[in-house]
Design an enzyme around this catalytic site. Structure first.
Site, PDB file in Angstrom:
ATOM      1  CB  CYS A   1       1.213   5.162  32.706  1.00 21.56           C
ATOM      2  SG  CYS A   1       1.202   3.519  32.017  1.00 21.56           S
TER       3      CYS A   1
ATOM      4  CG  HIS B   1      15.192   1.683  11.873  1.00 18.69           C
ATOM      5  ND1 HIS B   1      15.410   1.252  10.739  1.00 18.69           N
ATOM      6  CD2 HIS B   1      16.129   2.705  11.945  1.00 18.69           C
ATOM      7  CE1 HIS B   1      16.191   2.031   9.887  1.00 18.69           C
ATOM      8  NE2 HIS B   1      16.319   3.171  10.746  1.00 18.69           N
TER       9      HIS B   1
ATOM     10  CG  ASP C   1      12.759  -9.379  11.811  1.00 21.71           C
ATOM     11  OD1 ASP C   1      12.824  -9.357  10.374  1.00 21.71           O
ATOM     12  OD2 ASP C   1      13.785  -9.654  12.478  1.00 21.71           O
TER      13      ASP C   1
ATOM     14  CB  CYS D   1       1.317   2.810  28.233  1.00 17.04           C
ATOM     15  SG  CYS D   1      -0.027   3.973  28.611  1.00 17.04           S
TER      16      CYS D   1
HETATM   17  N1  APR Z   1      17.840 -11.492  -0.010  1.00 17.71           N
HETATM   18  C1  APR Z   1      18.669 -10.446   0.155  1.00 17.71           C
HETATM   19  N2  APR Z   1      18.101  -8.933  -0.057  1.00 17.71           N
HETATM   20  C2  APR Z   1      16.693  -8.832  -0.586  1.00 17.71           C
HETATM   21  C3  APR Z   1      15.883  -9.912  -0.794  1.00 17.71           C
HETATM   22  C4  APR Z   1      16.641 -11.471  -0.410  1.00 17.71           C
HETATM   23  N3  APR Z   1      15.786 -12.382  -0.576  1.00 17.71           N
HETATM   24  N4  APR Z   1      14.922  -9.836  -1.337  1.00 17.71           N
HETATM   25  C5  APR Z   1      14.914  -8.356  -1.346  1.00 17.71           C
HETATM   26  N5  APR Z   1      16.043  -7.773  -0.971  1.00 17.71           N
HETATM   27  C6  APR Z   1      16.650  -6.560  -1.004  1.00 17.71           C
HETATM   28  C7  APR Z   1      16.117  -5.563  -2.083  1.00 17.71           C
HETATM   29  O1  APR Z   1      16.761  -5.520  -3.244  1.00 17.71           O
HETATM   30  C8  APR Z   1      16.345  -4.377  -1.341  1.00 17.71           C
HETATM   31  O2  APR Z   1      17.658  -3.635  -1.733  1.00 17.71           O
HETATM   32  O3  APR Z   1      16.423  -5.841   0.372  1.00 17.71           O
HETATM   33  C9  APR Z   1      16.278  -4.544   0.164  1.00 17.71           C
HETATM   34  C10 APR Z   1      15.229  -4.026   0.883  1.00 17.71           C
HETATM   35  O4  APR Z   1      14.940  -2.897   0.902  1.00 17.71           O
HETATM   36  P1  APR Z   1      14.091  -2.179   1.911  1.00 17.71           P
HETATM   37  O5  APR Z   1      12.707  -2.582   1.788  1.00 17.71           O
HETATM   38  O6  APR Z   1      14.158  -0.645   1.573  1.00 17.71           O
HETATM   39  O7  APR Z   1      14.649  -2.482   3.368  1.00 17.71           O
HETATM   40  P2  APR Z   1      15.397  -1.624   3.965  1.00 17.71           P
HETATM   41  O8  APR Z   1      16.813  -1.067   3.466  1.00 17.71           O
HETATM   42  O9  APR Z   1      15.932  -2.341   5.559  1.00 17.71           O
HETATM   43  O10 APR Z   1      14.725  -0.226   4.733  1.00 17.71           O
HETATM   44  C11 APR Z   1      15.153   0.709   5.577  1.00 17.71           C
HETATM   45  O11 APR Z   1      13.141   1.911   5.840  1.00 17.71           O
HETATM   46  O12 APR Z   1      10.947   1.684   5.900  1.00 17.71           O
HETATM   47  C12 APR Z   1      12.088   1.962   6.794  1.00 17.71           C
HETATM   48  O13 APR Z   1      12.451   1.544   8.874  1.00 17.71           O
HETATM   49  C13 APR Z   1      12.271   0.954   7.677  1.00 17.71           C
HETATM   50  O14 APR Z   1      14.085  -0.129   8.568  1.00 17.71           O
HETATM   51  C14 APR Z   1      13.366   0.154   7.360  1.00 17.71           C
HETATM   52  C15 APR Z   1      14.169   1.245   6.521  1.00 17.71           C
END
Ligand code: APR
Length: 250
Positions: free
Chosen positions: A131, A120, A105, A128
């Site tokens: 190209c 990531h 992001d 593209c």
């Molecule tokens: N503050 C801190 N942590 C939080 C909050 C918050 N407000 N809300 C949720 N979480 C925690 C959740 O408890 C969980 O452990 O953030 C984590 C989110 O986990 P994922 O959604 O699995 O994210 P991530 O670990 O970054 O995923 C890894 O998976 O889908 C792929 O490429 C994608 O980069 C991503 C990778």
């Protein structure tokens, strides 16, 4: 929790080389849903059907319509939250050196951090398929799905889909900084996706202290993390930063 804020503040102020590993939870308070757990994107869509490179190549229209269009709108509206601002301040104080982020992001950049490894890739640029021309995401025209380059080729985001490899230079540099840090802050990641989730193990193996921030326990908590500050990234980092400012004001 207050004692843990103090402990984390003391550890961070005494550290020589802090690295942070951040995940989707870091941006939840900026309005970007996580992938797993409550409200997670993968609770709604099957990632293998929408976020795998083979799925994109087979049906780019579907992936653009179901995943990418919404992602573009959410990310364009998102602003850095207190957690992002806290890490920017930690870099300003000379405490935090590098952020390894799994997020696409761009909010760490927006908050002001300058040494960020986008493990990531990112959603700021598209390329593209035919190209290789790059186009900034904000300039992608979504009136036609899938969006196409002037040459007629389809645009794909520059982030790393499932089924693709981590850019080698980013993987190598992440392994290097993880092996050299004396503290790794692991914030907002479920620590289930490899090889990102291996970085804390490299840091631990090299003698670093692992400080985890997450509302929930993760596979790291019991065996790798020295301690877990259980809470939301924004609130916990605010608490730690308040203690650090007190320490530094004496
Ligand atoms: N503050 C801190 N942590 C939080 C909050 C918050 N407000 N809300 C949720 N979480 C925690 C959740 O408890 C969980 O452990 O953030 C984590 C989110 O986990 P994922 O959604 O699995 O994210 P991530 O670990 O970054 O995923 C890894 O998976 O889908 C792929 O490429 C994608 O980069 C991503 C990778």
């Amino acid at each position: 929790m207050n004692d843990l804020f103090k402990q984390a503040a003391n550890d961070l102020v005494a550290a020589k080389n802090v690295v942070a590993l951040t995940g989707a939870g870091f941006s939840v308070e900026s309005g970007i849903p996580p992938f797993r757990g409550k409200g997670g994107l993968w609770e709604k869509f099957n990632p293998m059907e929408y976020a795998h490179i083979d799925a994109f190549m087979k049906n780019p229209t579907k992936v653009w319509n179901v995943l990418l269009k919404g992602l573009k709108e959410i990310i364009e509206k998102a602003q850095p939250n207190d957690a992002h601002k806290g890490l920017a301040r930690l870099e300003e104080l000379g405490i935090l050196k590098t952020i390894i982020t799994q997020n696409i992001d761009g909010l760490h950049q927006k908050a002001g951090n300058t040494d960020i490894i986008e493990f990531h890739g990112n959603f700021a640029w598209h390329r593209c398929l035919d190209c290789d021309k790059r186009c900034e995401t904000e300039r992608i025209d979504l009136t036609v799905i899938p969006p196409r380059c002037e040459c007629g080729g389809i645009y794909r985001p520059e982030f790393v889909f499932f089924g693709e490899t981590i850019p080698p230079q980013d993987l190598r540099r992440s392994e290097l900084v993880a092996s050299q840090c004396d503290i790794m802050l692991v914030v907002g990641t479920s620590a289930v996706v490899q090889p990102a989730a291996f970085m804390p193990l490299i840091a631990k193996g090299a003698g670093a202290k692992i400080i985890e921030i997450n509302p929930e326990k993760t596979p790291l908590t019991a065996s790798i993390s020295d301690y877990l500050l259980m809470g939301k990234a924004g609130e916990v980092i605010n608490g730690i930063m308040a203690e650090i400012e007190k320490l530094l004001s004496h």
